[in-house]
Design an enzyme around this catalytic site. Sequence first.
Site, short mmCIF file in Angstrom:
data_model
loop_
_atom_site.label_atom_id
_atom_site.label_comp_id
_atom_site.label_asym_id
_atom_site.label_seq_id
_atom_site.Cartn_x
_atom_site.Cartn_y
_atom_site.Cartn_z
N LEU A 103 10.63 -12.90 0.88
CA LEU A 103 9.45 -12.20 0.37
C LEU A 103 8.19 -12.42 1.20
O LEU A 103 7.87 -13.55 1.57
CB LEU A 103 9.16 -12.66 -1.06
CG LEU A 103 8.14 -11.77 -1.77
CD1 LEU A 103 8.78 -10.47 -2.19
CD2 LEU A 103 7.55 -12.48 -2.96
N ASP A 119 23.71 -17.24 -14.24
CA ASP A 119 24.81 -17.91 -14.94
C ASP A 119 24.72 -17.79 -16.46
O ASP A 119 25.71 -17.45 -17.12
CB ASP A 119 24.85 -19.41 -14.55
CG ASP A 119 25.02 -19.60 -13.05
OD1 ASP A 119 25.26 -18.60 -12.34
OD2 ASP A 119 24.91 -20.74 -12.58
N PHE A 131 -4.03 -7.86 -7.74
CA PHE A 131 -2.59 -7.62 -7.64
C PHE A 131 -2.34 -6.18 -8.08
O PHE A 131 -3.16 -5.59 -8.79
CB PHE A 131 -1.84 -8.60 -8.55
CG PHE A 131 -1.14 -9.71 -7.82
CD1 PHE A 131 -1.43 -10.02 -6.51
CD2 PHE A 131 -0.16 -10.46 -8.47
CE1 PHE A 131 -0.77 -11.04 -5.85
CE2 PHE A 131 0.51 -11.48 -7.81
CZ PHE A 131 0.20 -11.78 -6.50
N GLN A 151 13.69 -4.96 -10.55
CA GLN A 151 12.52 -4.66 -9.70
C GLN A 151 12.81 -4.92 -8.23
O GLN A 151 13.32 -5.98 -7.86
CB GLN A 151 11.35 -5.54 -10.13
CG GLN A 151 10.13 -5.37 -9.26
CD GLN A 151 8.91 -6.05 -9.87
OE1 GLN A 151 8.71 -7.25 -9.70
NE2 GLN A 151 8.10 -5.29 -10.58
N ARG A 188 4.62 -2.23 -8.19
CA ARG A 188 5.71 -2.40 -7.22
C ARG A 188 6.73 -1.26 -7.24
O ARG A 188 7.27 -0.91 -6.21
CB ARG A 188 6.44 -3.70 -7.52
CG ARG A 188 5.58 -4.86 -7.19
CD ARG A 188 6.20 -6.15 -7.61
NE ARG A 188 5.25 -7.19 -7.28
CZ ARG A 188 5.39 -8.44 -7.62
NH1 ARG A 188 6.44 -8.82 -8.32
NH2 ARG A 188 4.49 -9.33 -7.28
N GLU A 198 12.74 -16.07 -16.72
CA GLU A 198 13.28 -14.82 -16.19
C GLU A 198 14.66 -14.48 -16.75
O GLU A 198 15.06 -13.32 -16.78
CB GLU A 198 13.31 -14.87 -14.65
CG GLU A 198 13.50 -13.50 -14.06
CD GLU A 198 13.33 -13.43 -12.55
OE1 GLU A 198 12.62 -14.29 -11.97
OE2 GLU A 198 13.92 -12.52 -11.95
N HIS A 258 10.87 -5.37 -4.73
CA HIS A 258 9.54 -5.66 -4.20
C HIS A 258 9.42 -4.93 -2.87
O HIS A 258 10.34 -4.99 -2.05
CB HIS A 258 9.41 -7.18 -4.01
CG HIS A 258 8.01 -7.63 -3.75
ND1 HIS A 258 7.32 -7.28 -2.61
CD2 HIS A 258 7.17 -8.40 -4.48
CE1 HIS A 258 6.11 -7.83 -2.66
NE2 HIS A 258 5.99 -8.51 -3.79
N GLU A 310 2.87 -10.09 -2.55
CA GLU A 310 1.85 -9.07 -2.82
C GLU A 310 0.45 -9.60 -2.47
O GLU A 310 -0.50 -8.82 -2.31
CB GLU A 310 1.93 -8.73 -4.32
CG GLU A 310 1.27 -7.45 -4.69
CD GLU A 310 1.71 -6.99 -6.08
OE1 GLU A 310 2.93 -6.96 -6.34
OE2 GLU A 310 0.84 -6.66 -6.89
N HIS A 348 14.17 -8.21 -6.33
CA HIS A 348 13.23 -9.32 -6.49
C HIS A 348 13.22 -9.93 -7.88
O HIS A 348 13.22 -11.14 -8.05
CB HIS A 348 11.84 -8.79 -6.16
CG HIS A 348 10.73 -9.78 -6.30
ND1 HIS A 348 10.70 -10.94 -5.56
CD2 HIS A 348 9.61 -9.78 -7.08
CE1 HIS A 348 9.61 -11.63 -5.88
NE2 HIS A 348 8.95 -10.96 -6.81
N ALA A 395 9.87 -22.31 -16.56
CA ALA A 395 10.18 -22.11 -17.98
C ALA A 395 10.85 -23.36 -18.55
O ALA A 395 10.46 -23.86 -19.61
CB ALA A 395 11.08 -20.90 -18.17
N GLY A 396 11.87 -23.87 -17.85
CA GLY A 396 12.61 -25.04 -18.34
C GLY A 396 11.71 -26.26 -18.45
O GLY A 396 11.71 -26.97 -19.47
N LEU A 433 5.19 -15.79 -13.65
CA LEU A 433 4.88 -17.22 -13.80
C LEU A 433 4.25 -17.42 -15.17
O LEU A 433 4.52 -18.40 -15.87
CB LEU A 433 3.92 -17.67 -12.70
CG LEU A 433 4.51 -17.80 -11.29
CD1 LEU A 433 3.41 -18.14 -10.29
CD2 LEU A 433 5.60 -18.87 -11.24
N ARG A 451 7.65 -5.00 -14.03
CA ARG A 451 6.74 -6.13 -14.21
C ARG A 451 5.58 -6.05 -13.23
O ARG A 451 5.76 -5.68 -12.07
CB ARG A 451 7.50 -7.44 -13.95
CG ARG A 451 6.60 -8.64 -13.80
CD ARG A 451 7.38 -9.90 -13.60
NE ARG A 451 7.88 -10.08 -12.27
CZ ARG A 451 7.24 -10.69 -11.28
NH1 ARG A 451 6.02 -11.15 -11.46
NH2 ARG A 451 7.81 -10.85 -10.09
#
Length: 584
Positions: free
Chosen positions: A243, A212, A116, A231, A277, A380, A233, A246, A348, A18-19, A397, A391
């Site tokens: 993890l 944070d 998925f 969520q 999930r 997120e 997983h 999936e 997760h 995202a950043g 992503l 989700r």
Amino acid sequence: MSDTTLSFDIIIVGSGLAGCSAAAVCAENGKKTAVFTKLHPLRSHSGAAQGGINAALYEDNTEKHQYDTVKGSDYLADQDAVELLCTQAPQIVRRLEEQGAVFSRTEDGRIAQRPFGGQQPHRACYAKDRTGLTLLQTTYETAHRGGVRFFPEWYVLDLLYNMEEHRAYGIIAYDLCTTALTTVIAKGVILATGGYARAFARNSNTHANTGDALSIALRHGLPLKDMEFVQFHPTGLADSGILISEAARGEGGYLLNAGGERFMKQYAPERAELAPRDVVSRAVESEIREGRGIGQKNGRKKDAVYLDVSHLGPAIIHSRLPELQDLALSFQGVDLTDGPVRVAPTAHYSMGGIATDLYGRVEFARGPDKTCNGLYAAGECGCISVHGANRLGGNSLLEAAVFGRIAGETAVREIAHKKVDPDGACARENLTAAKTNLETLFTGTTKKDQYALRRKLIEGMSAYAGIFRTAETLEKQLETIKQLRKDYTSLRVKDRSKRFNTELQDVLELGHLIDYSMVIVSAALKRRESRGAHFRTDFPKRNDKKWLCHSFSYQKQKPDSEGDIHHEYIPVRTGKFLIERRKY
Ligand SMILES: Cc1cc2nc3c(=O)[nH]c(=O)nc-3n(C[C@H](O)[C@H](O)[C@H](O)COP(=O)(O)OP(=O)(O)OC[C@H]3O[C@@H](n4cnc5c(N)ncnc54)[C@H](O)[C@@H]3O)c2cc1C
């Protein structure tokens, strides 16, 4: 501690997908852009994403993607936000590919897609099982080439934020190498600090995922949205929570209980292991609770089930699941081509976060046009309400890439006519508070052990605010957190060194964990229904009449007899997809 001041057009906090997506857009538009991140960018958790990124390509269509997402969300997602996410997906994937992301391919040269949970056509585009790393590398390089300045291993302590004007002026950060405080002034600040599942004892997240920005936002009077929805997983490695994507079930893996039975058919007759999930996690947890778990050997409790992919054969496992093969070997000594691995649900992903509108603007209250000036959030840590109560795999992503870009575009547009305004008073006040806070942590001694407090918090979150919740368990955890908050004020840092002081960073992060955990528990206690990932055994049904709404939670400046957190609710933005019973 020396203080200096830096100045940029736009600052981004966090260098995950995202950043970096936001930063790349800001730089493309000629803005002087900086990214502050407590990790090296490529160590951000986005790089750990294994399975894939959803996009309706080829025989699929975006309408089906929207439908699956809305149904997967247990109808809590806002349908206009979902439409934006899904219709942008094909062009985002193609853009990433043009920028250099190497996706796996089918024999005839198309981008390969795997199934998925909770989605019908194969929709998750992947790069083996290292999709996140491929996308993060590509986006980071694009931002770098565009001239974005990265400040890796800098910890962002606070916002420069004026509560009366609802306006952000910049951030306060320190270089982890020296602990020197720096004020960074900007016309726009984009928060992209990622997920926060570290609040739970067994989780799949990187150590840095301590939420944070959420707690920083809370302390400035800003609301968090839908925090009760966390969520789990279904397939974390049983001992560590790491993890097993999936992708393993997407490629055809089975879940088996102690009797060797493929139990998912009983819980989701049509989709079995490929149900969403929340459904699969509850099924696994129920098998364990009802005594059909595995693992009583070597003194272990029966607290896991088996995940088996060995029938897929070495060729598929080595070519499509190499990372999972490495993880199973390294952390459980199991070769996936030989036999099953022990798995159990792991915290997760967090559907809730800093409330934003469709353009990434942070909301300071519910209602139209209640957005902050110069403050944005994406990925997120934000909540645009595309995932609702649950989700779907592969949509996160996508959210980070789509809404990272959108937040960047909004910031570019909105700062066009702004001057950098250091707002002396606000900056001085926020800086003084940050300095006093650090100085207090470095003064005097304490008998309290921050690591014991953290253990108490996260073990309680798993035991009492996990997959199954009741009023009784949540109230118990709320009391624990209230006590922890009191204990926290007497913590001090024993290590007085200023160079890479990890004890200092840990204590700051613990403060964040405590603050937003309080919101998770309090919002879960208020919501007297079960929906998506939030399951109340004392209210096991979904209740659309009363609870088809988002929670907005604020930290009270002064707690009263009603508690520390104030909740408000806003209706879900529904649309073309009718609210139905959700079955798989
Ligand atoms: C193991 C795993 C596998 C996953 N697999 C998939 C998948 O296959 N498909 C999918 O769609 N989703 C997947 N997800 C979810 C998805 O990866 C994440 O939701 C998404 O990558 C989050 O991106 P982000 O940019 O918001 O945050 P992150 O990538 O977590 O980045 C957060 C950034 O914030 C910075 N930061 C945080 N706090 C501070 C601070 N105080 N000061 C400075 N910097 C700070 C960090 O340094 C980091 O750079 C997976 C998640 C996990 C944990």
